[in-house]
Design a protein around this motif. Structure first.
Motif, PDB file in Angstrom:
ATOM      1  N   TYR A 194      -2.454   1.899   3.245  1.00  0.00           N
ATOM      2  CA  TYR A 194      -3.276   1.293   2.192  1.00  0.00           C
ATOM      3  C   TYR A 194      -4.698   0.996   2.646  1.00  0.00           C
ATOM      4  O   TYR A 194      -5.638   0.992   1.847  1.00  0.00           O
ATOM      5  CB  TYR A 194      -2.604   0.030   1.648  1.00  0.00           C
ATOM      6  CG  TYR A 194      -2.722  -1.202   2.510  1.00  0.00           C
ATOM      7  CD1 TYR A 194      -3.842  -2.029   2.423  1.00  0.00           C
ATOM      8  CD2 TYR A 194      -1.715  -1.562   3.400  1.00  0.00           C
ATOM      9  CE1 TYR A 194      -3.945  -3.173   3.205  1.00  0.00           C
ATOM     10  CE2 TYR A 194      -1.811  -2.695   4.186  1.00  0.00           C
ATOM     11  CZ  TYR A 194      -2.920  -3.498   4.080  1.00  0.00           C
ATOM     12  OH  TYR A 194      -3.042  -4.626   4.857  1.00  0.00           O
ATOM     13  N   VAL A 217       2.469  -2.305   1.806  1.00  0.00           N
ATOM     14  CA  VAL A 217       1.781  -3.422   1.157  1.00  0.00           C
ATOM     15  C   VAL A 217       2.771  -4.570   0.966  1.00  0.00           C
ATOM     16  O   VAL A 217       3.680  -4.484   0.141  1.00  0.00           O
ATOM     17  CB  VAL A 217       1.203  -2.984  -0.204  1.00  0.00           C
ATOM     18  CG1 VAL A 217       0.453  -4.137  -0.861  1.00  0.00           C
ATOM     19  CG2 VAL A 217       0.294  -1.769  -0.044  1.00  0.00           C
ATOM     20  N   LEU A 222      -2.584  -7.969  -2.692  1.00  0.00           N
ATOM     21  CA  LEU A 222      -2.825  -6.531  -2.534  1.00  0.00           C
ATOM     22  C   LEU A 222      -1.943  -5.720  -3.477  1.00  0.00           C
ATOM     23  O   LEU A 222      -2.374  -4.687  -4.010  1.00  0.00           O
ATOM     24  CB  LEU A 222      -2.563  -6.109  -1.093  1.00  0.00           C
ATOM     25  CG  LEU A 222      -3.602  -6.521  -0.054  1.00  0.00           C
ATOM     26  CD1 LEU A 222      -3.133  -6.127   1.349  1.00  0.00           C
ATOM     27  CD2 LEU A 222      -4.953  -5.874  -0.359  1.00  0.00           C
ATOM     28  N   ILE A 234       4.000   2.271  -4.378  1.00  0.00           N
ATOM     29  CA  ILE A 234       3.675   1.276  -3.354  1.00  0.00           C
ATOM     30  C   ILE A 234       4.912   1.059  -2.502  1.00  0.00           C
ATOM     31  O   ILE A 234       5.980   0.723  -3.010  1.00  0.00           O
ATOM     32  CB  ILE A 234       3.239  -0.060  -3.979  1.00  0.00           C
ATOM     33  CG1 ILE A 234       1.948   0.113  -4.787  1.00  0.00           C
ATOM     34  CG2 ILE A 234       3.059  -1.124  -2.903  1.00  0.00           C
ATOM     35  CD1 ILE A 234       1.538  -1.129  -5.562  1.00  0.00           C
ATOM     36  N   THR A 236       6.763  -1.206   0.241  1.00  0.00           N
ATOM     37  CA  THR A 236       6.701  -2.608   0.643  1.00  0.00           C
ATOM     38  C   THR A 236       8.002  -3.054   1.288  1.00  0.00           C
ATOM     39  O   THR A 236       9.071  -2.548   0.964  1.00  0.00           O
ATOM     40  CB  THR A 236       6.401  -3.517  -0.566  1.00  0.00           C
ATOM     41  OG1 THR A 236       6.249  -4.873  -0.129  1.00  0.00           O
ATOM     42  CG2 THR A 236       7.508  -3.454  -1.606  1.00  0.00           C
TER      43      THR A 236
END
Length: 258
Positions: A194, A217, A222, A234, A236
């Protein structure tokens, strides 16, 4: 929101689980992730397993290497873990155990290939389970991406962005080279830390029909920022927070004006 919410990828070791464990996979599925990411290596006898590193310590202090052990030898061992702020013990899980769970959940597996020999081992299982449309291959720099394209062009892969390229060249040049490498190996998107994401990269990738997947992330501020940028996915460790963000933003967009 105008852009669709990104797909939620549960990083290996999501929430409080140890990396590359069946507990991590099951936690990501339970919390509602769209994609489950795990790291792939291969044993001496060619069995694909879930592991980030080749070198490990056993619970009793012995140093072992996955690549030098058979699957039977490896699965007899209890390994000691001290990684990413987590510690404990675990046994090595096989890739087929992951794929069976992901297939049953009807979601996608992100297989982060750590070695070239993991390509063939992973491909064999993907085809065994008939999951070509449920798997993304990552961990692919230009050379490994080309290897996949030459040996298994039917499999979907992302190009892992070369961080060193962005540190040693102008950003515009690094973006251009990255997109060219992705196109050359027929990658379907870019896998990007990122910290390297700017609007320029997103614009150039979109112009070449290359969705951008970002990792890793974990901070909620964010997450909200990237969710509004047209990102495809994303990744995570904090899956619960990203799922909650998706629900809150989806609720806001579906409210009927008074």
């Amino acid at each position: 929101m105008t852009a669709p919410f990104p797909l939620i990828t549960a990083h290996s070791g999501c929430m409080d689980t140890l990396d590359n464990t069946l507990s991590s996979i099951e936690t990501g599925i339970r919390l509602g992730a769209d994609i489950i990411e795990e790291d792939i290596r291969v044993t001496r006898d060619g069995i694909a397993v879930l592991a980030h590193d080749d070198e490990w310590r056993t619970e009793d202090g012995r140093l072992i290497h996955i690549s030098k052990m058979s699957i039977a030898e490896l699965q007899e061992l209890v390994l000691s873990v001290d990684y990413a702020g987590k510690s404990g013990t675990m046994t090595i899980a096989r890739l087929d155990e992951m794929l069976a769970r992901v297939q049953a959940a009807g979601i996608t597996a992100n297989l982060d290939l750590k070695t070239d020999d993991s390509v063939e081992a992973a491909a064999a299982l993907i085809h065994h389970y008939k999951m070509a449309d449920q798997v993304l291959l990552t961990g692919c720099g230009p050379d490994r991406a080309m290897l996949v394209q030459q040996t298994h062009p039917e499999l979907r892969k992302l190009l892992n962005v070369d961080t060193e390229l962005f540190l040693t060249q102008e950003y515009t040049d690094a973006v251009r080279r990255t997109c060219e490498d992705a196109a050359a190996a027929a990658c379907i998107g870019l896998n990007v830390p990122y910290q390297l994401v700017r609007e320029e990269l997103l614009e150039q990738a979109a112009a070449r029909s290359l969705p951008v997947f970002v990792w890793t992330v974990n901070e909620e501020t964010l997450m909200e920022r990237f969710a509004s940028m047209g990102i495809a996915s994303i990744t995570t460790r904090n899956v619960d927070a990203l799922v909650r963000l998706k629900r809150s933003l989806t609720t806001e967009t579906t409210k009927v004006p008074e």
